[in-house]
Motif scaffolding. Structure first.
Motif, PDB file in Angstrom:
ATOM      1  N   ARG A 166       1.006  -1.313  -0.021  1.00 14.44           N
ATOM      2  CA  ARG A 166      -0.271   0.266  -0.146  1.00 14.44           C
ATOM      3  C   ARG A 166       0.545   1.700   0.031  1.00 14.44           C
ATOM      4  NH1 ARG A 166      -5.244  -0.498   1.412  1.00 14.44           N
ATOM      5  NH2 ARG A 166      -5.984  -2.189   2.433  1.00 14.44           N
ATOM      6  N   ALA A 167       2.022   1.282   0.214  1.00 10.74           N
ATOM      7  CA  ALA A 167       3.036   2.691   0.216  1.00 10.74           C
ATOM      8  C   ALA A 167       4.022   2.257  -0.296  1.00 10.74           C
ATOM      9  CB  ALA A 167       3.785   1.818   2.622  1.00 10.74           C
ATOM     10  N   GLY A 168       4.212   1.572  -1.550  1.00 10.78           N
ATOM     11  CA  GLY A 168       4.649   2.002  -2.601  1.00 10.78           C
ATOM     12  C   GLY A 168       6.438   1.338  -1.538  1.00 10.78           C
ATOM     13  N   VAL A 169       5.916   0.491  -0.977  1.00 11.69           N
ATOM     14  CA  VAL A 169       7.921   0.377  -0.152  1.00 11.69           C
ATOM     15  C   VAL A 169       8.463  -0.971   0.119  1.00 11.69           C
ATOM     16  CG1 VAL A 169       8.056   2.936   0.306  1.00 11.69           C
ATOM     17  CG2 VAL A 169       7.648   0.788   1.897  1.00 11.69           C
ATOM     18  N   ASP A 170       9.603  -1.118  -0.219  1.00  2.91           N
ATOM     19  CA  ASP A 170      10.110  -2.543  -0.161  1.00  2.91           C
ATOM     20  C   ASP A 170       9.258  -3.011   1.857  1.00  2.91           C
ATOM     21  OD1 ASP A 170      12.636  -4.996   1.673  1.00  2.91           O
ATOM     22  OD2 ASP A 170      12.093  -5.089  -0.452  1.00  2.91           O
ATOM     23  N   PRO A 171       8.823  -4.127   1.999  1.00  2.00           N
ATOM     24  CA  PRO A 171       8.282  -4.709   3.325  1.00  2.00           C
ATOM     25  C   PRO A 171       9.928  -4.442   4.693  1.00  2.00           C
ATOM     26  CG  PRO A 171       8.179  -6.086   2.122  1.00  2.00           C
ATOM     27  CD  PRO A 171       8.212  -5.383   1.471  1.00  2.00           C
ATOM     28  N   ALA A 172      10.663  -4.154   4.037  1.00  2.04           N
ATOM     29  CA  ALA A 172      12.064  -4.583   5.044  1.00  2.04           C
ATOM     30  C   ALA A 172      11.840  -3.109   5.537  1.00  2.04           C
ATOM     31  CB  ALA A 172      13.221  -4.299   4.154  1.00  2.04           C
ATOM     32  N   MET A 173      11.461  -1.892   5.040  1.00  2.10           N
ATOM     33  CA  MET A 173      11.245  -1.124   5.173  1.00  2.10           C
ATOM     34  C   MET A 173      10.664  -0.763   7.089  1.00  2.10           C
ATOM     35  SD  MET A 173      13.517   0.271   3.727  1.00  2.10           S
ATOM     36  CE  MET A 173      13.186   2.401   4.294  1.00  2.10           C
ATOM     37  N   ILE A 174       9.489  -1.428   7.213  1.00  2.00           N
ATOM     38  CA  ILE A 174       8.366  -1.825   8.214  1.00  2.00           C
ATOM     39  C   ILE A 174       9.846  -2.286   9.595  1.00  2.00           C
ATOM     40  CG2 ILE A 174       7.005  -2.914   9.579  1.00  2.00           C
ATOM     41  CD1 ILE A 174       5.528  -3.518   6.826  1.00  2.00           C
ATOM     42  N   ALA A 175      10.134  -2.853   9.086  1.00  2.00           N
ATOM     43  CA  ALA A 175      11.768  -3.250   9.977  1.00  2.00           C
ATOM     44  C   ALA A 175      12.355  -1.970  10.386  1.00  2.00           C
ATOM     45  CB  ALA A 175      12.547  -4.454   9.663  1.00  2.00           C
ATOM     46  N   HIS A 176      12.721  -1.984   9.456  1.00  2.00           N
ATOM     47  CA  HIS A 176      13.844  -0.961   9.259  1.00  2.00           C
ATOM     48  C   HIS A 176      13.516   0.530  10.274  1.00  2.00           C
ATOM     49  CE1 HIS A 176      17.335   2.608   8.363  1.00  2.00           C
ATOM     50  NE2 HIS A 176      16.127   3.512   7.709  1.00  2.00           N
ATOM     51  N   HIS A 177      12.341   1.208   9.702  1.00  2.00           N
ATOM     52  CA  HIS A 177      11.807   1.991  10.818  1.00  2.00           C
ATOM     53  C   HIS A 177      11.106   2.010  11.967  1.00  2.00           C
ATOM     54  CE1 HIS A 177      12.033   5.540   7.453  1.00  2.00           C
ATOM     55  NE2 HIS A 177      11.715   4.083   6.708  1.00  2.00           N
ATOM     56  N   PHE A 178      10.820   0.642  12.110  1.00  2.00           N
ATOM     57  CA  PHE A 178       9.309   0.209  13.199  1.00  2.00           C
ATOM     58  C   PHE A 178      10.049  -0.656  13.861  1.00  2.00           C
ATOM     59  CE2 PHE A 178       7.446   2.290   9.674  1.00  2.00           C
ATOM     60  CZ  PHE A 178       7.169   3.851  10.600  1.00  2.00           C
ATOM     61  N   GLY A 179      10.377  -1.269  13.072  1.00  2.00           N
ATOM     62  CA  GLY A 179      11.313  -2.968  14.067  1.00  2.00           C
ATOM     63  C   GLY A 179      10.387  -4.565  14.029  1.00  2.00           C
ATOM     64  N   SER A 180       8.987  -3.854  13.602  1.00  2.00           N
ATOM     65  CA  SER A 180       8.154  -4.515  13.670  1.00  2.00           C
ATOM     66  C   SER A 180       6.491  -4.022  13.721  1.00  2.00           C
ATOM     67  CB  SER A 180       8.257  -5.674  14.778  1.00  2.00           C
ATOM     68  OG  SER A 180       7.713  -5.269  16.157  1.00  2.00           O
ATOM     69  N   LYS A 181       5.691  -5.734  13.263  1.00  2.00           N
ATOM     70  CA  LYS A 181       4.600  -4.663  13.428  1.00  2.00           C
ATOM     71  C   LYS A 181       3.931  -4.619  13.726  1.00  2.00           C
ATOM     72  CE  LYS A 181       0.616  -7.671  12.675  1.00  2.00           C
ATOM     73  NZ  LYS A 181       0.411  -9.124  11.607  1.00  2.00           N
ATOM     74  N   ASP A 182       4.503  -4.884  15.445  1.00  2.00           N
ATOM     75  CA  ASP A 182       3.736  -4.957  17.334  1.00  2.00           C
ATOM     76  C   ASP A 182       4.549  -2.902  17.149  1.00  2.00           C
ATOM     77  OD1 ASP A 182       2.297  -6.419  17.301  1.00  2.00           O
ATOM     78  OD2 ASP A 182       3.786  -7.134  18.772  1.00  2.00           O
ATOM     79  N   GLY A 183       5.777  -2.641  16.387  1.00  2.00           N
ATOM     80  CA  GLY A 183       6.055  -0.981  16.334  1.00  2.00           C
ATOM     81  C   GLY A 183       5.380  -0.389  15.566  1.00  2.00           C
ATOM     82  N   LEU A 184       4.727  -0.669  14.058  1.00  2.00           N
ATOM     83  CA  LEU A 184       4.515   0.049  13.566  1.00  2.00           C
ATOM     84  C   LEU A 184       2.888   0.715  14.248  1.00  2.00           C
ATOM     85  CD1 LEU A 184       3.944   1.031  10.798  1.00  2.00           C
ATOM     86  CD2 LEU A 184       2.681  -0.812   9.812  1.00  2.00           C
ATOM     87  N   TRP A 185       2.730  -0.463  14.806  1.00  2.00           N
ATOM     88  CA  TRP A 185       0.882  -0.400  15.391  1.00  2.00           C
ATOM     89  C   TRP A 185       1.216   0.652  16.444  1.00  2.00           C
ATOM     90  CZ3 TRP A 185      -4.052  -2.215  15.049  1.00  2.00           C
ATOM     91  CH2 TRP A 185      -4.666  -1.965  15.613  1.00  2.00           C
TER      92      TRP A 185
END
Length: 197
Positions: free
Chosen positions: A39-58
Motif C-alpha cells: 500500500r505504501a509502495g515500499v519494500d517490506p524491509a522498510m517496516i523493520a527499518h523504521h519500526f522494528g516490527s509490525k507491533d512497532g508500526l501499530w
C-alpha cells in the motif's frame, strides 16, 4: 522488490498511513507487513527499518509513547504467585514516569474516540495482558486465559480512570505501596485464583 519512495521521511509517514487502512480493515492479527508495504509502495524491509516490527508500526499508528508489550516483558520470569503485585508495581512505575504521563494523555483521548479505543484495547489486551495471563494462569485453557485477561484489564482500566483521570482520593495521591497492597490481591485473584464456572 517494490520501488522505493523518494525519501526516508515520507516512507515512514506513508507506512503509517498504509498501516492505518490495513489495521482498520483486517485488525492487528489479520494485517500483514507485505500488504502494508505494498500500500505504501515500499519494500517490506522498510517496516523493520523504521519500526522494528509490525507491533512497532501499530504503536506508531496509535501514536503511543511506549509499547505496552515492552513494559510487561520484564515480568516474563515472575513466579505466578507474585504476578498480581509485580504487574501492578510495573504499571504504576510506568504510569508515573514521563513516558507514562504521555501514555495516559493518549488514553484519555481514547475515551472520546470509540474507534481509537477499540484499537488501543486490542493492542494492550491482546498483545500484552493476554500473553501474561496465559503464562501465569493455573489452567492451560485459552478461553479461561482470555477471561482472566479481561478481568485484569477491567481492574487496570478502572484504576487508571479513578487514579489519573477522575483523581478519586485517597487513591489518586496514594503511594505505590498503598495501591499495590490494596489492588494487587485482586489482580492476583484474577490471574491465578479460582473463578466460577
Amino acid at each position: 522488490m517494490i520501488g522505493r519512495r523518494r525519501g526516508a521521511s515520507t516512507t515512514r509517514e506513508d507506512l503509517i498511513a498504509a498501516a492505518r487502512v490495513e489495521f482498520a480493515e483486517h485488525g492487528i492479527d489479520g494485517a500483514t507487513t507485505r500488504r502494508i508495504a505494498a500500500r505504501a509502495g515500499v519494500d517490506p524491509a522498510m517496516i523493520a527499518h523504521h519500526f522494528g516490527s509490525k507491533d512497532g508500526l501499530w504503536q506508531a499508528v496509535l501514536d503511543l509513547p511506549l509499547d505496552p508489550v515492552q513494559v510487561i516483558a520484564p515480568l516474563r520470569d515472575v513466579p505466578p504467585d507474585e504476578a498480581g503485585r509485580a504487574l501492578l508495581a510495573t504499571l504504576l512505575a510506568t504510569w508515573d514516569s514521563p513516558k507514562g504521563t504521555a501514555l495516559l494523555a493518549v488514553l484519555r483521548s481514547a475515551l472520546r474516540n470509540p474507534a481509537f479505543a477499540a484499537q488501543a484495547r486490542e493492542f494492550v489486551v491482546h498483545r500484552a495482558i493476554l500473553p501474561f495471563a496465559r503464562r501465569v494462569a493455573p489452567e492451560p485453557d485459552a478461553a479461561r486465559a482470555a477471561e482472566r485477561a479481561s478481568l485484569v484489564a477491567s481492574q487496570i482500566g478502572g484504576l487508571v480512570l479513578a487514579r489519573y483521570v477522575l483523581r478519586i482520593e485517597p487513591l489518586a495521591s496514594a503511594d505505590h505501596a498503598w495501591v499495590i497492597d490494596r489492588i494487587g490481591p485482586t489482580l492476583q485473584h484474577y490471574l491465578t485464583g479460582p473463578l466460577p464456572d
